[in-house]
Design an enzyme around this catalytic site. Structure first.
Site, short mmCIF file in Angstrom:
data_model
loop_
_atom_site.label_atom_id
_atom_site.label_comp_id
_atom_site.label_asym_id
_atom_site.label_seq_id
_atom_site.Cartn_x
_atom_site.Cartn_y
_atom_site.Cartn_z
N SER A 185 1.95 -7.65 -0.47
CA SER A 185 2.90 -8.48 0.28
C SER A 185 2.46 -9.94 0.39
O SER A 185 3.29 -10.82 0.56
CB SER A 185 3.18 -7.89 1.65
OG SER A 185 2.02 -7.83 2.44
N THR A 234 1.86 -4.18 4.32
CA THR A 234 1.79 -4.46 5.76
C THR A 234 1.25 -5.85 6.08
O THR A 234 1.46 -6.37 7.17
CB THR A 234 0.89 -3.42 6.48
OG1 THR A 234 -0.43 -3.51 5.94
CG2 THR A 234 1.44 -2.02 6.33
N ASP A 235 0.55 -6.47 5.12
CA ASP A 235 -0.08 -7.76 5.44
C ASP A 235 0.94 -8.84 5.81
O ASP A 235 0.66 -9.69 6.66
CB ASP A 235 -0.95 -8.24 4.27
CG ASP A 235 -2.20 -7.40 4.11
OD1 ASP A 235 -2.57 -6.71 5.08
OD2 ASP A 235 -2.81 -7.42 3.03
N THR A 257 0.82 -1.21 0.00
CA THR A 257 0.00 0.00 0.00
C THR A 257 0.86 1.26 0.00
O THR A 257 0.48 2.28 -0.59
CB THR A 257 -0.94 -0.02 1.22
OG1 THR A 257 -1.84 -1.11 1.05
CG2 THR A 257 -1.74 1.26 1.35
#
Ligand code: ASP
Length: 413
Positions: free
Chosen positions: A119, A151-152, A74
């Site tokens: 990710s 971030t995942d 993101t």
């Protein structure tokens, strides 16, 4: 850090451990340097005609170099570029950093792009590519590395890198919960926090690896402990009972724990062999089956090892998984166990008759435990005295910093 610190700010260096201005000062400088560059993420700073003085800016040759390794996520996305809602991966690493144009007066930044993906689409091969770039950065004399990342899965890639790297420079994984063109995009602020961290002497350790961190929302987390706890909020990353390493206020760095790596040092692994390791996660549920392990034992499906995602402190699982685990261990397949309970360690001494050989992965969540097992399985040559893959995995966990049992302080146990 390589190179001398800038002499014009020497006094401040002594006080703060960094020549970067504090956040408030930085905002002021950003303001006089060309308007709202930092805030709007757009206007370029203009040192000509600004009120920045020699004293405020380190000479060009004195600026530390930060290498930004782009992977996507993101932080690299914009809403505007997306065709049908959601975000689109519009920005390469260079464009992400361009949102904080003032940085160029304090650090030299160079770039490398290893992937451009969400990710969850990154492969272990991509994690290896990031590790190799971090090693190359150290060899090139760079002072710190920023990995821009979705971030995942940021906690997985950061943990993997913490296991396999043994560097004299710190590495900060940075993401964003909001795309670059959102109101209050958090990417630029997170990048600034990472640069403030990487240029601090506290994160440049002399006699141990400088460590890998996840830096978002003003907070510095150790790669080992951090996890995403909320799908949407900016304040999503937490480090559970261990707590974060520290955080930045406008003026200060507040440290709660010693900077450094809190993961096992598996830097002698065979990095190129890690992606070839097949280590499935077998998850408990009421009456859950365990076809993966059963097929592996039957020889229908090759696995190098497995992680069982179990329950509670004792690590109990469904009868089918217990049976399959026992059969897998008997067949020489190393099996490790982690718990689905957030933040809690598994009982290190738990031993039932049938699965007592399983390697207990302490408080590592299954997705980090799996990476640990994959890396450890490439290290069998490093432990000639150990007779099986299972023992190698166990040894690498025992060598882990957190694996220290503290004797009960009273006779009550
Ligand atoms: N989908 C994104 C990712 O790549 C989510 C994020 O970056 O926040 O993980």
């Amino acid at each position: 850090m390589s190179g001398e610190k800038p002499s014009t700010r020497a006094a401040e260096d002594e006080k703060s451990g960094s020549f970067m201005p504090n956040r408030r000062e930085f905002l002021k400088l950003a303001g006089v340097a060309g308007g709202a560059g930092l805030l709007a993420g757009s206007a370029a700073a203009d040192p000509e005609g600004s009120q920045l003085t020699e004293r405020d800016l380190p000479a060009e040759g004195d600026r530390p170099t930060i290498r930004v390794v782009g992977t996507g996520g993101t932080i690299a996305s914009s809403q505007e570029a997306a065709e049908d809602g959601g975000y689109s991966l519009a920005n390469q690493a260079e464009a992400i950093v361009a949102a904080v144009p003032e940085l160029e007066y304090f650090v030299n930044v160079d770039f490398v792009q290893v992937a451009q993906k969400g990710s969850s689409s990154l492969l272990v091969e991509d994690y290896v590519a990031v590790a190799k770039e971090a090693m190359r950065a150290e060899a090139d004399g760079v002072d710190g590395v920023i990995v821009t990342h979705g971030t995942d899965a940021i906690e997985e890639d950061a943990f993997f890198n913490d296991l396999v790297l043994d560097l004299d420079i710190p590495v900060a994984f940075v993401g964003a919960m909001r795309p670059s063109d959102a109101t209050s995009a958090d990417g630029p602020a997170n990048l600034l926090t990472a640069v403030r961290m990487l240029t601090r002497t506290e994160f440049h350790l002399d006699d141990e690896p400088c460590g890998v961190y996840v830096v978002l929302n003003d907070t510095i987390h150790a790669a080992r402990d951090v996890t995403k706890t909320w799908t949407t909020k900016v304040e999503t990353f937490e480090s559970g009972p261990a707590g974060p390493i520290g955080y930045f206020t406008d003026n200060e760095l507040v440290l709660y724990r010693e900077p450094g790596s809190y993961s096992a040092n598996l830097s002698h692994c065979d990095l190129d062999a890690v992606p070839d390791m097949t280590v499935p996660i077998v998850t408990h549920g009421a009456g859950a089956e365990s076809y993966t392990l059963e097929q592996a034992v039957a020889g229908d499906y090759h696995v190098d090892g497995a992680v069982v995602l179990a329950t509670g402190f004792g690590g109990g699982v469904s009868p089918a998984i217990t049976e399959a685990t026992e059969a897998a261990l008997e067949a020489g397949i190393p099996v490790a166990r982690s718990t689905r309970v957030h933040w809690a360690p598994l009982n290190p001494g738990y031993d039932d008759d049938r699965t007592g050989d399983i390697v207990v992965m302490e408080d590592l969540p299954a997705w980090k435990a799996r990476l640990h097992v994959m890396v450890a399985l490439t290290m069998t040559g490093s432990y000639p005295g150990l007779s099986s893959d299972l023992e190698v995995v166990r040894k690498t966990m025992e060598d882990n910093k957190y694996g220290i049992a503290v004797p009960a302080p009273s006779t009550l146990g």
